[in-house]
Scaffold this motif. Structure first.
Motif, PDB file in Angstrom:
ATOM      1  N   GLY A   1      -4.787   0.786   4.269  1.00 12.47           N
ATOM      2  CA  GLY A   1      -3.528   1.522   4.478  1.00 12.47           C
ATOM      3  C   GLY A   1      -3.851   2.934   4.899  1.00 12.47           C
ATOM      4  O   GLY A   1      -4.495   3.162   5.899  1.00 12.47           O
ATOM      5  N   HIS A   2      -3.375   3.903   4.110  1.00 18.44           N
ATOM      6  CA  HIS A   2      -3.700   5.331   4.211  1.00 18.44           C
ATOM      7  C   HIS A   2      -2.980   6.065   5.336  1.00 18.44           C
ATOM      8  O   HIS A   2      -2.608   7.221   5.170  1.00 18.44           O
ATOM      9  N   THR A   3      -2.793   5.433   6.506  1.00 16.47           N
ATOM     10  CA  THR A   3      -2.134   6.149   7.611  1.00 16.47           C
ATOM     11  C   THR A   3      -0.612   6.046   7.521  1.00 16.47           C
ATOM     12  O   THR A   3       0.094   6.777   8.196  1.00 16.47           O
ATOM     13  N   HIS A   4      -0.119   5.094   6.731  1.00 21.64           N
ATOM     14  CA  HIS A   4       1.324   4.856   6.559  1.00 21.64           C
ATOM     15  C   HIS A   4       1.964   4.324   7.839  1.00 21.64           C
ATOM     16  O   HIS A   4       3.175   4.417   8.011  1.00 21.64           O
ATOM     17  N   ARG A   5       1.132   3.805   8.743  1.00 24.27           N
ATOM     18  CA  ARG A   5       1.652   3.207   9.983  1.00 24.27           C
ATOM     19  C   ARG A   5       1.009   1.832  10.160  1.00 24.27           C
ATOM     20  O   ARG A   5      -0.209   1.735  10.350  1.00 24.27           O
TER      21      ARG A   5
ATOM     22  N   SER B 272       0.825  -1.209   0.000  1.00 18.04           N
ATOM     23  CA  SER B 272       0.000   0.000   0.000  1.00 18.04           C
ATOM     24  C   SER B 272       0.856   1.256   0.000  1.00 18.04           C
ATOM     25  O   SER B 272       2.048   1.217   0.354  1.00 18.04           O
ATOM     26  N   ASP B 273       0.233   2.360  -0.389  1.00 16.12           N
ATOM     27  CA  ASP B 273       0.867   3.674  -0.277  1.00 16.12           C
ATOM     28  C   ASP B 273       2.303   3.689  -0.817  1.00 16.12           C
ATOM     29  O   ASP B 273       3.243   4.025  -0.102  1.00 16.12           O
ATOM     30  N   ILE B 274       2.408   3.326  -2.082  1.00 18.85           N
ATOM     31  CA  ILE B 274       3.706   3.321  -2.767  1.00 18.85           C
ATOM     32  C   ILE B 274       4.147   4.760  -3.040  1.00 18.85           C
ATOM     33  O   ILE B 274       5.331   5.095  -2.939  1.00 18.85           O
ATOM     34  N   HIS B 275       3.196   5.599  -3.372  1.00 16.81           N
ATOM     35  CA  HIS B 275       3.448   7.031  -3.568  1.00 16.81           C
ATOM     36  C   HIS B 275       4.623   7.327  -4.502  1.00 16.81           C
ATOM     37  O   HIS B 275       5.515   8.111  -4.159  1.00 16.81           O
ATOM     38  N   ALA B 276       4.585   6.693  -5.669  1.00 17.97           N
ATOM     39  CA  ALA B 276       5.520   7.013  -6.756  1.00 17.97           C
ATOM     40  C   ALA B 276       6.990   6.808  -6.389  1.00 17.97           C
ATOM     41  O   ALA B 276       7.882   7.353  -7.043  1.00 17.97           O
TER      42      ALA B 276
ATOM     43  N   VAL C 271      -9.539  -2.283   1.111  1.00 18.31           N
ATOM     44  CA  VAL C 271      -9.917  -0.891   0.850  1.00 18.31           C
ATOM     45  C   VAL C 271      -8.677  -0.029   1.102  1.00 18.31           C
ATOM     46  O   VAL C 271      -7.686  -0.516   1.640  1.00 18.31           O
ATOM     47  N   HIS C 272      -8.756   1.257   0.753  1.00 14.79           N
ATOM     48  CA  HIS C 272      -7.585   2.104   1.007  1.00 14.79           C
ATOM     49  C   HIS C 272      -7.604   2.680   2.425  1.00 14.79           C
ATOM     50  O   HIS C 272      -6.636   2.556   3.174  1.00 14.79           O
ATOM     51  N   GLY C 273      -8.720   3.344   2.778  1.00 12.54           N
ATOM     52  CA  GLY C 273      -8.797   3.981   4.094  1.00 12.54           C
ATOM     53  C   GLY C 273      -9.745   3.254   5.019  1.00 12.54           C
ATOM     54  O   GLY C 273      -9.394   2.864   6.131  1.00 12.54           O
TER      55      GLY C 273
ATOM     56  N   GLY D 243      -3.717   0.943  -2.904  1.00 13.69           N
ATOM     57  CA  GLY D 243      -3.915   2.319  -3.339  1.00 13.69           C
ATOM     58  C   GLY D 243      -2.857   3.311  -2.929  1.00 13.69           C
ATOM     59  O   GLY D 243      -1.920   2.987  -2.210  1.00 13.69           O
ATOM     60  N   ASP D 244      -3.033   4.543  -3.402  1.00 11.07           N
ATOM     61  CA  ASP D 244      -2.045   5.616  -3.320  1.00 11.07           C
ATOM     62  C   ASP D 244      -0.767   5.209  -4.061  1.00 11.07           C
ATOM     63  O   ASP D 244       0.321   5.111  -3.477  1.00 11.07           O
ATOM     64  N   LEU D 245      -0.943   4.993  -5.356  1.00  6.59           N
ATOM     65  CA  LEU D 245       0.199   4.636  -6.207  1.00  6.59           C
ATOM     66  C   LEU D 245       1.072   5.848  -6.483  1.00  6.59           C
ATOM     67  O   LEU D 245       2.270   5.707  -6.739  1.00  6.59           O
TER      68      LEU D 245
HETATM   69 FE   LIG Z   1      -1.092   7.556   1.265  1.00 11.54          FE
END
Ligand SMILES: [Fe+2]
Length: 259
Positions: free
Chosen positions: A170-174, A7-11, A132-134, A36-38
């Motif tokens: 994911g979404h919280t990055h923790r 999750s949360d790869i963020h480019a 889900v993402h969040g 999500g959050d690619l």
């Molecule tokens: Fe994110």
């Protein structure tokens, strides 16, 4: 059945490459899914999406994906102070200006949630895994570890979960996980922008059996210098490079930043 959840790869292409290499070294992972959050915050949005597509990794839309894909006015991110808000807008504008039409279409087409039936869709009553993402209500809602069991129960009801099921997000990055009422609630952390004080890329191996599901939290060292250089050589704020070096916050004795 073993899934790798990212999750949360963020480019952050170097982090994604290292995670995929680590997963490839395991011989028992049946499938990889992203949560999500690619894109956003790092300079490889198109390359990240290309790699995800070339590996046929299915997944769900993060807030950054659905806002970029639909040209929304902001990324749906949370700001803790005015500076963070300013940086967030810079990142969003930069990303929107650089994603190709093909990348944008791909992001806009990602589904909100995915349901897996690890033991077969013909078998009712068996464990299910929802991605889900969040949260099941919104991909911008932060499902943090300090949410009470009652909140998890509400989300489980909305998602249609029963005892034995898993919901991953994911979404919280923790990263964190909790069992409550026989269900597993699993935050898989972040591949490309951890915020728990550990700079290494994070992902989860989820082992789903007949009676229970067990998460293994994995951290992988990657070429963070390459990622930092990429950010510094772009018009993205240098602060994002520093965030990668420290792994965000908090920094504790056990999670020292990369020197
Ligand atoms: Fe994110």
């Amino acid at each position: 059945m073993k899934y790798a959840l990212i999750s949360d790869i963020h480019a952050n292409l170097p982090a994604l490459e290292a995670v995929l290499a680590d997963i490839d070294r395991r011989s028992d992972v049946e499938a990889i899914y992203h949560l999500g959050d690619l894109v956003g915050y790092a300079p490889w949005p198109n390359e990240t999406v290309s790699l995800i597509r070339s590996r046929a990794i299915a997944g769900v839309a993060g807030n950054y994906d659905s806002t970029t894909g639909t040209d929304y006015k902001h990324c749906g991110c949370k700001y803790e102070n005015p500076r963070q808000e300013e940086l967030s807008h810079v990142s969003y504008d930069w990303t929107r200006a650089r994603v190709t039409p093909e990348t944008k279409r791909f992001l806009a087409a990602l589904p909100f949630r995915l349901d897996l039936w690890p033991l077969g869709g013909h078998l009712t009553g068996k464990p299910r895994v929802t991605l889900v993402h969040g949260s099941p209500t919104s991909n911008t809602l932060y499902w943090t570890e300090d949410r009470p069991d009652s909140f998890c129960g509400q989300m489980a009801a909305i998602a249609g979960m029963k005892a034995g099921d898993v919901i991953a997000f994911g979404h919280t990055h923790r990263p964190w996980s909790r069992e409550s009422s026989g269900m597993l609630f699993l935050n898989t952390g972040s591949v490309g922008k951890p915020k728990d004080g550990d700079w290494r890329a994070g992902y989860v191996i989820l082992d789903v059996g007949e009676a229970s599901a067990r998460p293994e939290f994995v951290r992988v060292e990657y070429d963070v210098q390459r990622a930092m250089k990429g950010i510094r050589h772009s018009e993205l704020p240098d602060e994002f490079a520093e965030d990668l070096r420290t792994g965000g916050s908090p920094v504790t004795e056990t999670t020292k930043p990369n020197p």
